[in-house]
Scaffold this motif. Structure first.
Motif, PDB file in Angstrom:
ATOM      1  N   ARG A 194       8.922  -3.830  -3.505  1.00  0.00           N
ATOM      2  CA  ARG A 194       7.751  -3.846  -2.624  1.00  0.00           C
ATOM      3  C   ARG A 194       7.468  -2.458  -2.051  1.00  0.00           C
ATOM      4  O   ARG A 194       6.312  -2.114  -1.793  1.00  0.00           O
ATOM      5  CB  ARG A 194       7.960  -4.833  -1.473  1.00  0.00           C
ATOM      6  N   THR A 215       0.716  -7.531  -5.789  1.00  0.00           N
ATOM      7  CA  THR A 215      -0.312  -7.566  -4.731  1.00  0.00           C
ATOM      8  C   THR A 215      -0.121  -6.393  -3.771  1.00  0.00           C
ATOM      9  O   THR A 215      -1.086  -5.733  -3.376  1.00  0.00           O
ATOM     10  CB  THR A 215      -0.236  -8.895  -3.969  1.00  0.00           C
ATOM     11  N   GLN A 216       1.153  -6.127  -3.408  1.00  0.00           N
ATOM     12  CA  GLN A 216       1.470  -5.016  -2.509  1.00  0.00           C
ATOM     13  C   GLN A 216       1.088  -3.677  -3.134  1.00  0.00           C
ATOM     14  O   GLN A 216       0.525  -2.797  -2.470  1.00  0.00           O
ATOM     15  CB  GLN A 216       2.970  -5.022  -2.175  1.00  0.00           C
ATOM     16  N   GLN A 217       1.386  -3.542  -4.426  1.00  0.00           N
ATOM     17  CA  GLN A 217       1.081  -2.287  -5.113  1.00  0.00           C
ATOM     18  C   GLN A 217      -0.422  -2.043  -5.185  1.00  0.00           C
ATOM     19  O   GLN A 217      -0.886  -0.915  -5.013  1.00  0.00           O
ATOM     20  CB  GLN A 217       1.687  -2.310  -6.520  1.00  0.00           C
ATOM     21  N   ASP A 220      -1.514  -0.982  -1.736  1.00  0.00           N
ATOM     22  CA  ASP A 220      -1.098   0.399  -1.460  1.00  0.00           C
ATOM     23  C   ASP A 220      -1.982   1.384  -2.222  1.00  0.00           C
ATOM     24  O   ASP A 220      -2.361   2.446  -1.695  1.00  0.00           O
ATOM     25  CB  ASP A 220       0.369   0.603  -1.869  1.00  0.00           C
TER      26      ASP A 220
END
Length: 233
Positions: A194, A215-217, A220
């Motif tokens: 993450r 989703t986090q990537q 970001d």
């Protein structure tokens, strides 16, 4: 008249100056002799000064002997000083023996001191074994100490494994510990992924974790692009 007085004053100073210098030199020499400097000239001392210098020399020697200095001259000690020096030496030797120093001379210990030293050494060895130090001697441990040392060794290894340390030995973990360690490692790997770190092992992620990481990537990356960062893809 004034010139006559000035001349007399100059003459008096000329007469007194060498005497003052000589007095200062004698005082310096007395100090050098009293503290044991090599510049001492005993020939310049008065009888009272010689006696004071000798007293200072004996006091200095007594201090050296009491502290175990190689400069000690036992022949200069009186009976009381010799006894005090011997007492200090025995106390120093006892401390050396208690701490396991090579200067220890066991022959100088009395029976109570021998018991104390052996007890101290057993306690020090138990601590070394309990802490996992290489100087541990397991042969001197009691049954209860061996059990305590083994319990702590297993606990220490379990902590290493949970932290992912290279010293971890997975073979001595219980089934519950192995499961807990694997759960911890998966959680650490998920946090690594993450965070976008290179150490991420995507193959170890569950389907839900993989989706959350992607989703986090994307989030970001969107923020990086919005801020004009060079990491925008």
């Amino acid at each position: 008249m004034l010139i006559s007085r000035l001349g007399a004053a100059v003459l008096l100073m000329a007469v007194m100056a060498p005497a003052a210098v000589a007095q200062t030199d004698r005082e310096r020499n007395f100090f050098a002799c009293r503290v044991g400097y090599a510049t001492c000239n005993p020939g310049l001392l008065t009888p009272d000064q010689l006696e004071a210098v000798e007293s200072a020399r004996r006091a200095r020697n007594f201090s050296a002997c009491r502290n175990g200095s190689p400069n000690c001259k036992p022949a200069l000690l009186n009976e009381d000083q010799s006894e005090a020096v011997n007492t200090a030496h025995l106390a120093r030797n006892f401390a050396w023996c208690r701490h396991g120093y090579p200067e220890c001379d066991p022959k100088l210990l009395n029976s109570d001191q021998v018991d104390t030293v052996e007890t101290e050494h057993r306690a020090q060895n138990f601590y070394a074994c309990w802490s996992g130090f290489s100087n541990c001697n397991r042969r001197t441990l009691t049954a209860d100490q061996i059990e305590s040392v083994e319990t702590n060794r297993l606990a220490r290894n379990y902590a290493w494994c949970r932290a992912g340390a290279a010293k971890c030995d997975m073979t001595i973990l219980t089934a519950d510990q192995k499961e807990a360690v694997q759960t911890e490692m998966r959680a650490q790997n998920y946090a690594t992924c993450r965070g976008g770190y290179a150490a991420c092992d995507r193959d170890a992620l569950t389907a839900d974790q993989l989706e959350a990481v992607e989703t986090q990537q994307r989030a970001d990356n969107f923020n990086a692009c919005l801020s004009g960062s060079s990491s925008c893809r």
